[in-house]
Write a protein that holds these residues in place. Sequence first.
Motif, PDB file in Angstrom:
ATOM      1  N   TYR A  57       0.840  -1.198   0.000  1.00 57.06           N
ATOM      2  CA  TYR A  57       0.000   0.000   0.000  1.00 57.06           C
ATOM      3  C   TYR A  57       0.874   1.248   0.000  1.00 57.06           C
ATOM      4  O   TYR A  57       0.670   2.161  -0.809  1.00 57.06           O
ATOM      5  N   LYS A  58       1.859   1.295   0.884  1.00 55.01           N
ATOM      6  CA  LYS A  58       2.741   2.460   0.982  1.00 55.01           C
ATOM      7  C   LYS A  58       3.508   2.664  -0.316  1.00 55.01           C
ATOM      8  O   LYS A  58       3.612   3.780  -0.831  1.00 55.01           O
ATOM      9  N   GLN A  59       4.049   1.594  -0.881  1.00 54.12           N
ATOM     10  CA  GLN A  59       4.813   1.700  -2.125  1.00 54.12           C
ATOM     11  C   GLN A  59       3.925   2.134  -3.290  1.00 54.12           C
ATOM     12  O   GLN A  59       4.316   2.985  -4.101  1.00 54.12           O
ATOM     13  N   VAL A  60       2.733   1.557  -3.362  1.00 51.17           N
ATOM     14  CA  VAL A  60       1.796   1.899  -4.441  1.00 51.17           C
ATOM     15  C   VAL A  60       1.331   3.347  -4.297  1.00 51.17           C
ATOM     16  O   VAL A  60       1.235   4.080  -5.283  1.00 51.17           O
ATOM     17  N   TYR A  61       1.089   3.782  -3.056  1.00 52.95           N
ATOM     18  CA  TYR A  61       0.699   5.179  -2.843  1.00 52.95           C
ATOM     19  C   TYR A  61       1.791   6.117  -3.346  1.00 52.95           C
ATOM     20  O   TYR A  61       1.509   7.110  -4.030  1.00 52.95           O
ATOM     21  N   ASP A  62       3.035   5.817  -3.010  1.00 49.49           N
ATOM     22  CA  ASP A  62       4.148   6.665  -3.452  1.00 49.49           C
ATOM     23  C   ASP A  62       4.214   6.743  -4.977  1.00 49.49           C
ATOM     24  O   ASP A  62       4.438   7.817  -5.546  1.00 49.49           O
ATOM     25  N   ILE A  63       4.004   5.613  -5.643  1.00 49.97           N
ATOM     26  CA  ILE A  63       4.008   5.582  -7.111  1.00 49.97           C
ATOM     27  C   ILE A  63       2.833   6.389  -7.659  1.00 49.97           C
ATOM     28  O   ILE A  63       2.995   7.222  -8.559  1.00 49.97           O
TER      29      ILE A  63
END
Length: 135
Positions: A57-63
């Motif tokens: 979730y955190k990585q996808v949000y950053d992207i």
Amino acid sequence: MKFSNIIRKAAFAAAFLIGISFAVSAQSDSTKHSPEKRAKAMTDKMKTDLTLSDDQYKQVYDINLKYAQKNQEAAGGEGTRMQKAKALKSGNASKNEELKAVLNNEQFEKYTEAQKEKKANAREALKKRRDNGGK
């Protein structure tokens, strides 16, 4: 009889003005969405649809945030509509590559299928608008 016509016209005018105010309000609200809000909404939907882990979730949000910011810059920047569309398309390809590194194969397949469906729906909506004379 004349009085009822006046009342009818006044009611119509009031309904028309209320409808216009809702339309203007909805338009201004849609332009107020920041890249952060768009990224969060996209990521929340992906969390539900793709069952993302907290780390994903955190990585996808950053992207999503990175590309929402780029898209906003591209849409508001200089150039023709075609140039802006090419910039957005190029950004989507890069975004997909980054997401592919974060998502597992099954999640990425679901994501790409949803993107294809979204694109097909947009094309269909555009076709309907063109067939209806732009209405």
